[in-house]
Enzyme design. Structure first.
Site, short mmCIF file in Angstrom:
data_model
loop_
_atom_site.label_atom_id
_atom_site.label_comp_id
_atom_site.label_asym_id
_atom_site.label_seq_id
_atom_site.Cartn_x
_atom_site.Cartn_y
_atom_site.Cartn_z
N LYS A 23 0.82 -1.37 0.20
CA LYS A 23 -0.18 -0.35 -0.22
C LYS A 23 1.07 1.27 0.26
CE LYS A 23 -2.50 -1.18 4.20
NZ LYS A 23 -2.16 -2.53 4.56
N ARG A 29 11.97 -3.88 10.52
CA ARG A 29 10.21 -3.62 11.38
C ARG A 29 10.21 -4.07 12.94
NH1 ARG A 29 6.75 -0.04 8.09
NH2 ARG A 29 5.35 -1.33 9.48
N ARG A 75 -0.56 -9.76 12.35
CA ARG A 75 -1.27 -8.52 12.14
C ARG A 75 -2.10 -9.10 10.37
NH1 ARG A 75 3.82 -5.14 9.53
NH2 ARG A 75 2.10 -3.61 8.95
P1 AMP Z 1 1.06 0.36 8.72
O1 AMP Z 1 2.49 1.01 8.44
O2 AMP Z 1 0.02 1.22 7.54
O3 AMP Z 1 0.66 -1.04 8.57
O4 AMP Z 1 0.85 0.69 10.46
C1 AMP Z 1 1.81 0.00 10.90
C2 AMP Z 1 1.12 -0.81 12.13
O5 AMP Z 1 0.47 1.12 12.86
C3 AMP Z 1 -0.19 -0.93 12.08
O6 AMP Z 1 -0.11 -3.09 13.06
C4 AMP Z 1 -0.71 -0.63 13.52
O7 AMP Z 1 -0.76 -0.98 14.91
C5 AMP Z 1 -0.93 1.02 13.76
N1 AMP Z 1 -1.91 1.43 12.92
C6 AMP Z 1 -1.92 2.23 11.70
N2 AMP Z 1 -2.95 2.64 11.16
C7 AMP Z 1 -3.47 1.77 11.97
C8 AMP Z 1 -5.45 2.59 12.05
N3 AMP Z 1 -6.10 2.59 11.54
N4 AMP Z 1 -6.03 1.55 12.79
C9 AMP Z 1 -5.25 1.87 14.56
N5 AMP Z 1 -3.71 1.13 14.35
C10 AMP Z 1 -3.00 1.44 12.68
#
Ligand code: AMP
Length: 216
Positions: free
Chosen positions: A15, A162, A173
């Site tokens: 994404k 990470r 996840r």
């Molecule tokens: P991402 O980089 O989008 O995969 O986000 C990394 C982490 O940030 C996720 O695994 C969640 O712990 C947190 N996170 C990001 N966006 C959200 C959201 N909309 N709601 C809740 N947690 C979020």
């Protein structure tokens, strides 16, 4: 006329990379909750301190915190600025809150782009992902390797895996995605704005499909 999109899909579907391509091609503001939260973690803000352990376990930050965060981000946009939400919403509650925020500003979503990717390929792809501790850019050892000194900020990227990209966390996840985020498929289907895009293949092929899906 400004365009308003969101992109969602399982973690590791690519994404973030695709959102950056769409941002540049369509002149959109890219709002990634993951990036914003990681910035809070790096800066040690109160939100960052709360978010850090939750993110490291691959769980979701409570809806109320993320909704408040995005409300501020959306408020800060210049009138008429198109945007692409990346990683938000991730639950039905967040989706409903987003609808209410947009309605207040007399805005509508033009498309909810669903990046559809095979779960098996995700664990492999995230295992190859590396993030820079200096600029936070992400690379893939196979498909998007870093170039020494070639970062746009002029430094050699300091790469780490990470914590939430470690295989056991990735599996957690994916479960979180299935239980909490996949219900968005039906939500945006009912609204008639869901566009499924095949997220397998090389980066260019995927961005071509995404651009086609939004009619660009
Ligand atoms: P991402 O980089 O989008 O995969 O986000 C990394 C982490 O940030 C996720 O695994 C969640 O712990 C947190 N996170 C990001 N966006 C959200 C959201 N909309 N709601 C809740 N947690 C979020």
């Amino acid at each position: 006329m400004s365009r308003h999109y969101l992109i969602f899909g399982p973690p590791g579907a690519g994404k973030g990379t695709q959102a950056e391509i769409l941002r540049d091609k369509l002149n959109l503001m890219h709002l990634s909750t993951g990036d914003i939260l990681r910035k809070h973690v790096r800066e040690g803000t109160p939100l960052g301190q709360k978010a850090k352990p939750i993110m490291e376990q691959g769980q979701l930050i409570p809806d109320a915190l993320v909704i408040d965060l995005m409300r501020e981000e959306l408020k800060a946009l210049k009138p008429g600025q198109g945007f692409l939400l990346d990683g938000f919403p991730r639950t039905i509650e967040q989706a409903k809150a987003l609808d209410a925020m947009l309605a207040e500003s007399h805005l509508e979503l033009d498309a909810a782009l669903h990046l559809d990717t095979d779960f098996e390929k995700i664990v492999e792809r995230l295992g190859d992902r590396r993030s820079c501790t200096v600029c936070n850019k992400t690379y893939n050892l196979k498909t998007k390797p870093p170039v020494p000194g070639g970062c746009s900020d002029g430094h050699d990227c300091q790469l780490v895996i990470r914590k939430d990209d470690e295989p056991a966390t990735v599996r957690d996840r994916l479960k979180v995605y299935e239980n909490q985020t996949a219900p968005l498929l039906a939500y945006y289907q009912e609204k008639g704005i869901r566009k499924d895009v095949n997220g397998d293949g090389d980066m260019e092929a995927i961005s071509h499909r995404l651009l086609k899906a939004v009619g660009a």
